[in-house]
Design a protein around this motif. Structure first.
Motif, PDB file in Angstrom:
ATOM      1  N   LEU A 280      -4.264   4.565   4.012  1.00  0.00           N
ATOM      2  CA  LEU A 280      -3.543   3.612   3.180  1.00  0.00           C
ATOM      3  C   LEU A 280      -4.276   3.373   1.867  1.00  0.00           C
ATOM      4  O   LEU A 280      -5.508   3.232   1.857  1.00  0.00           O
ATOM      5  CB  LEU A 280      -3.355   2.280   3.911  1.00  0.00           C
ATOM      6  CG  LEU A 280      -2.072   2.153   4.753  1.00  0.00           C
ATOM      7  CD1 LEU A 280      -2.122   3.096   5.959  1.00  0.00           C
ATOM      8  CD2 LEU A 280      -1.865   0.733   5.222  1.00  0.00           C
ATOM      9  N   GLN A 281      -3.506   3.336   0.782  1.00  0.00           N
ATOM     10  CA  GLN A 281      -4.036   3.082  -0.557  1.00  0.00           C
ATOM     11  C   GLN A 281      -3.485   1.756  -1.072  1.00  0.00           C
ATOM     12  O   GLN A 281      -2.330   1.680  -1.470  1.00  0.00           O
ATOM     13  CB  GLN A 281      -3.612   4.211  -1.496  1.00  0.00           C
ATOM     14  CG  GLN A 281      -3.814   3.910  -2.968  1.00  0.00           C
ATOM     15  CD  GLN A 281      -5.265   3.865  -3.375  1.00  0.00           C
ATOM     16  OE1 GLN A 281      -5.953   4.879  -3.352  1.00  0.00           O
ATOM     17  NE2 GLN A 281      -5.744   2.690  -3.750  1.00  0.00           N
ATOM     18  N   PRO A 282      -4.263   0.664  -1.034  1.00  0.00           N
ATOM     19  CA  PRO A 282      -3.768  -0.620  -1.553  1.00  0.00           C
ATOM     20  C   PRO A 282      -3.427  -0.525  -3.038  1.00  0.00           C
ATOM     21  O   PRO A 282      -4.129   0.153  -3.803  1.00  0.00           O
ATOM     22  CB  PRO A 282      -4.935  -1.585  -1.308  1.00  0.00           C
ATOM     23  CG  PRO A 282      -5.771  -0.920  -0.259  1.00  0.00           C
ATOM     24  CD  PRO A 282      -5.619   0.547  -0.482  1.00  0.00           C
TER      25      PRO A 282
ATOM     26  N   PRO B 260       5.748   2.408  -1.718  1.00  0.00           N
ATOM     27  CA  PRO B 260       4.837   1.430  -1.107  1.00  0.00           C
ATOM     28  C   PRO B 260       5.470   0.700   0.076  1.00  0.00           C
ATOM     29  O   PRO B 260       6.683   0.537   0.129  1.00  0.00           O
ATOM     30  CB  PRO B 260       4.566   0.450  -2.253  1.00  0.00           C
ATOM     31  CG  PRO B 260       5.788   0.527  -3.114  1.00  0.00           C
ATOM     32  CD  PRO B 260       6.273   1.938  -3.025  1.00  0.00           C
TER      33      PRO B 260
ATOM     34  N   SER C  95       1.720  -3.872   3.802  1.00  0.00           N
ATOM     35  CA  SER C  95       0.563  -3.538   4.638  1.00  0.00           C
ATOM     36  C   SER C  95      -0.144  -4.775   5.187  1.00  0.00           C
ATOM     37  O   SER C  95      -1.131  -4.637   5.926  1.00  0.00           O
ATOM     38  CB  SER C  95      -0.430  -2.688   3.846  1.00  0.00           C
ATOM     39  OG  SER C  95      -0.790  -3.328   2.628  1.00  0.00           O
TER      40      SER C  95
ATOM     41  N   GLY D  40      -5.930  -1.194  -7.645  1.00  0.00           N
ATOM     42  CA  GLY D  40      -6.732  -0.751  -6.512  1.00  0.00           C
ATOM     43  C   GLY D  40      -7.552   0.485  -6.837  1.00  0.00           C
ATOM     44  O   GLY D  40      -7.202   1.281  -7.715  1.00  0.00           O
TER      45      GLY D  40
ATOM     46  N   SER E 228       0.839  -1.204   0.000  1.00  0.00           N
ATOM     47  CA  SER E 228       0.000   0.000   0.000  1.00  0.00           C
ATOM     48  C   SER E 228       0.873   1.253   0.000  1.00  0.00           C
ATOM     49  O   SER E 228       2.006   1.231   0.497  1.00  0.00           O
ATOM     50  CB  SER E 228      -0.914   0.040   1.234  1.00  0.00           C
ATOM     51  OG  SER E 228      -1.809  -1.047   1.260  1.00  0.00           O
ATOM     52  N   TYR E 229       0.306   2.326  -0.535  1.00  0.00           N
ATOM     53  CA  TYR E 229       0.892   3.653  -0.377  1.00  0.00           C
ATOM     54  C   TYR E 229       0.280   4.295   0.871  1.00  0.00           C
ATOM     55  O   TYR E 229      -0.833   3.952   1.278  1.00  0.00           O
ATOM     56  CB  TYR E 229       0.623   4.514  -1.607  1.00  0.00           C
ATOM     57  CG  TYR E 229       1.438   4.115  -2.813  1.00  0.00           C
ATOM     58  CD1 TYR E 229       2.755   4.531  -2.953  1.00  0.00           C
ATOM     59  CD2 TYR E 229       0.890   3.317  -3.813  1.00  0.00           C
ATOM     60  CE1 TYR E 229       3.512   4.160  -4.058  1.00  0.00           C
ATOM     61  CE2 TYR E 229       1.634   2.943  -4.928  1.00  0.00           C
ATOM     62  CZ  TYR E 229       2.951   3.366  -5.035  1.00  0.00           C
ATOM     63  OH  TYR E 229       3.695   2.982  -6.116  1.00  0.00           O
TER      64      TYR E 229
END
Length: 601
Positions: free
Chosen positions: A330-332, A369, A372, A348, A317-318
């Motif tokens: 969090l951005q998967p 990234p 996560s 995502g 994730s970012y």
């Protein structure tokens, strides 16, 4: 032995003893006893798990062979009568058709032969695990593995420095027959050696002075399928956001300077190892990930599977970190879509945050990234902790390891990163509630919360940030704050009315089991100057007082020929320095910039 022991100091750790010369020729750090002890504990657990997995595999194959045997025997009984009657129609299908010149006994052998092969397949004995210590220095770690871990096989200790290899071989002889029979020291570049020995080692241990990034590509190739990679990174200033561009060049991830930066360092290292493994159709399963002292240490198992490797984007994730408040999101990288029996892998959904923070209106920094998914296997942690307690006399750093593993066992496994209660209160400029009160409010709101081994003040929770800020708004209503400028993040947050009415009544689960039993979870350092040490081969000067302490520096400087004292540092040394008893060495200047950043991290 031909070695004159008067020139060396004997250092004992666990059951191993090494000879260390007075000069800083071979690297040794007493602080790393925690690192070596936890590695031994994980290695013992790995040998036990490996044995259980092998027995389970044999049991499964035996059951499958028995099923095949029963099925074949049933078919033989049913088809035996038609074979005897020699009915033309039934013989012509090819099932019972055999040459006439083959006897009945030989016909039985034809039927039984494939069954025997099925039962005997893969029944080889499990060999003792082979261990590679890629950067051995004095060989202390390899010697402890050989002498303290039952069931271990050969331990190969590598180093590309001749002095270190000589010291390692001297220490192997000094530790007797067990060490001589199990430990082998070689002069080689670890990267070349691992590349030329693919899938040969059950365990590969990487503990470099600094970053392990240059060793990861060859390390993931030298581990057998289902083997273990142990990896340490001591360049915490880089991993924790001090030099973001350097971190990206080494690990392929951009760090953020939040309170969770040490856990983010763990997750950056895991994401980097996964990236290297994926290039060879392999993937990792983290067993234990620890941030301790001045470094991070991860233990991962490596498997080969092209299909399982496709799940990697789901584990990365970012991170979006608000510059005004403690909010992070969090951005998967990827997601899956299941339809009937098929699974599609898709990018995502995003973005997960607007241009401006919905809580305080400030902008976001983006990092990652990072890994996560879970960074621990709680079954392994429980097993390691139980083994640790049953053999506490064999671990010099038992108290520290027990405290760290106890805290890890209580962490929420599926919540990446954490919040700092003091940081939340600093944003709002309010007094801080006790951890018990804040935990109770989160639990009463229907969410989970736990501590973290990385920071005594850190709190992991699956509650979204709007719920966290609503709880803090309710707290400030009961504990008013002074008026602040309207543009500040705290003023913007407090200007909104809480949607959730927080309940601060004491919850039963607000204290963990360890806290309720008053088990120590965060211990102080056992002595001063407990941290990184000078790289091997560097001359010890009065500039290294912050790393080694005045006593250690003075002891080394007194061995040199007397010259003028270093008046710049006289105030930091003992009074004897004024009389010229200490000397300033004529040598190249050490890399103090890196040491300073390592200490501050």
């Amino acid at each position: 032995m031909a070695t004159d022991l008067n020139d060396y100091k004997i250092i004992k750790e666990g059951e191993a003893e090494i000879l260390m010369h007075a000069k800083n020729e071979v690297f040794y750090n007493k602080t790393q006893v925690n690192n070596r002890d936890i590695s031994i504990a994980v290695l013992r657990a790995f040998i036990s798990k490996r044995k259980d997995e092998h027995e389970a595999m044999l049991s499964k194959r035996t059951k499958q062979a028995q099923k095949v045997s029963k099925k074949d025997s049933t078919e033989t009984v049913v088809e035996e009568e038609p074979c005897k009657s020699h009915t033309k129609d039934e013989i012509s299908n090819g099932v019972c058709k055999v040459p006439e010149d083959i006897s009945q006994d030989e016909q039985c052998c034809i039927i039984e032969e494939p069954i025997k092969n099925t039962e005997g397949k893969g029944r080889g004995e499990l060999k003792p695990p082979r261990v590679l210590e890629a950067l051995s220095a004095s060989g202390l770690r390899a010697l402890r593995y050989a002498r303290e871990v039952d069931g271990i096989g050969q331990v190969v200790a590598l180093d590309n420095d001749k002095v270190s290899v000589e010291a390692c071989r001297r220490n192997i002889k000094f530790n007797g027959s067990v060490a001589c029979s199990k430990v082998e020291s070689q002069l080689a570049d670890a990267r070349v050696y691992m590349l030329t020995h693919p899938k040969e080692f059950d365990v590969v241990d990487l503990d470099p002075y600094g970053s392990p990034s240059v060793f990861l590509d060859s390390a993931v190739q030298s581990v057998v399928d289902g083997g273990m990679l142990m990896c340490t990174a001591t360049d915490m200033a880089v991993l924790c956001g001090g030099n973001g561009e350097v971190c990206y060049s080494k690990y392929g991830s951009y760090p953020l300077r939040g309170k969770y930066c040490h856990e983010m360092a763990l997750r950056i290292l895991l994401a980097c190892i996964e990236s290297h493994a994926n290039r060879y159709k392999r993937y990792i399963v983290p067993v234990l990930s620890v941030q301790m002292d001045f470094y991070v240490r991860v233990f991962v198992r490596i498997y080969t599977s092209a299909s399982a490797m496709k799940n990697t984007p789901l584990k990365l994730s970012y991170v979006y970190q608000c510059v005004g408040c403690d909010s992070f999101h969090l951005q998967p990288i990827g997601r899956t879509l299941s339809k009937n029996n098929s699974v599609r892998y898709l990018p995502g959904f995003g973005p997960v945050v607007p241009q401006e923070c919905s809580d305080c209106g400030k902008k976001f920094n983006m990092g990652g990234p990072i890994w996560s998914a879970s960074i621990h296997d709680q079954e392994w942690v429980a097993s390691i902790l139980a083994d640790l307690k049953s053999m506490k006399d064999r671990y010099p750093a038992y108290d520290r390891l027990s405290a760290v593993l106890t805290t890890i066992s209580e962490e929420l496994p599926d919540v990446p990163l954490f919040l700092s209660l003091h940081n939340l209160c600093a944003t709002l400029k309010c007094t801080s509630p006790s951890a018990v009160i804040f935990r109770s409010a989160v639990i009463n709101a229907g969410y989970r919360i736990s501590g973290t081994h990385v920071n005594p003040l850190g709190l992991k929770s699956d509650a979204p940030m709007d719920v966290i800020w609503d709880i803090m708004r309710c707290w400030v209503k009961n504990h008013p704050v002074k008026s602040q400028p309207l543009e500040q993040a705290g003023s913007v947050i407090l200007a909104k009315e809480p949607v959730l009415q927080a309940n601060f009544a004491r919850a039963v689960a607000s204290l963990s089991k360890a806290q309720a039993k008053k088990v120590a979870r965060f211990l102080p350092n056992p002595e001063r100057h407990w941290g990184p040490k000078l790289r091997a081969g560097r001359q010890i000067t009065s500039k290294h007082i912050s790393l080694l302490g005045p006593a250690a520096v003075n002891g080394n400087l007194n061995h040199e020929e007397p010259e003028e004292p270093d008046t710049k540092h006289v105030s930091l040394l003992d009074p004897a320095a004024v009389n010229g008893s200490l000397n300033r060495e004529e040598c190249e200047e050490p890399d103090t910039k890196r040491q300073k950043t390592d200490v501050t991290s």
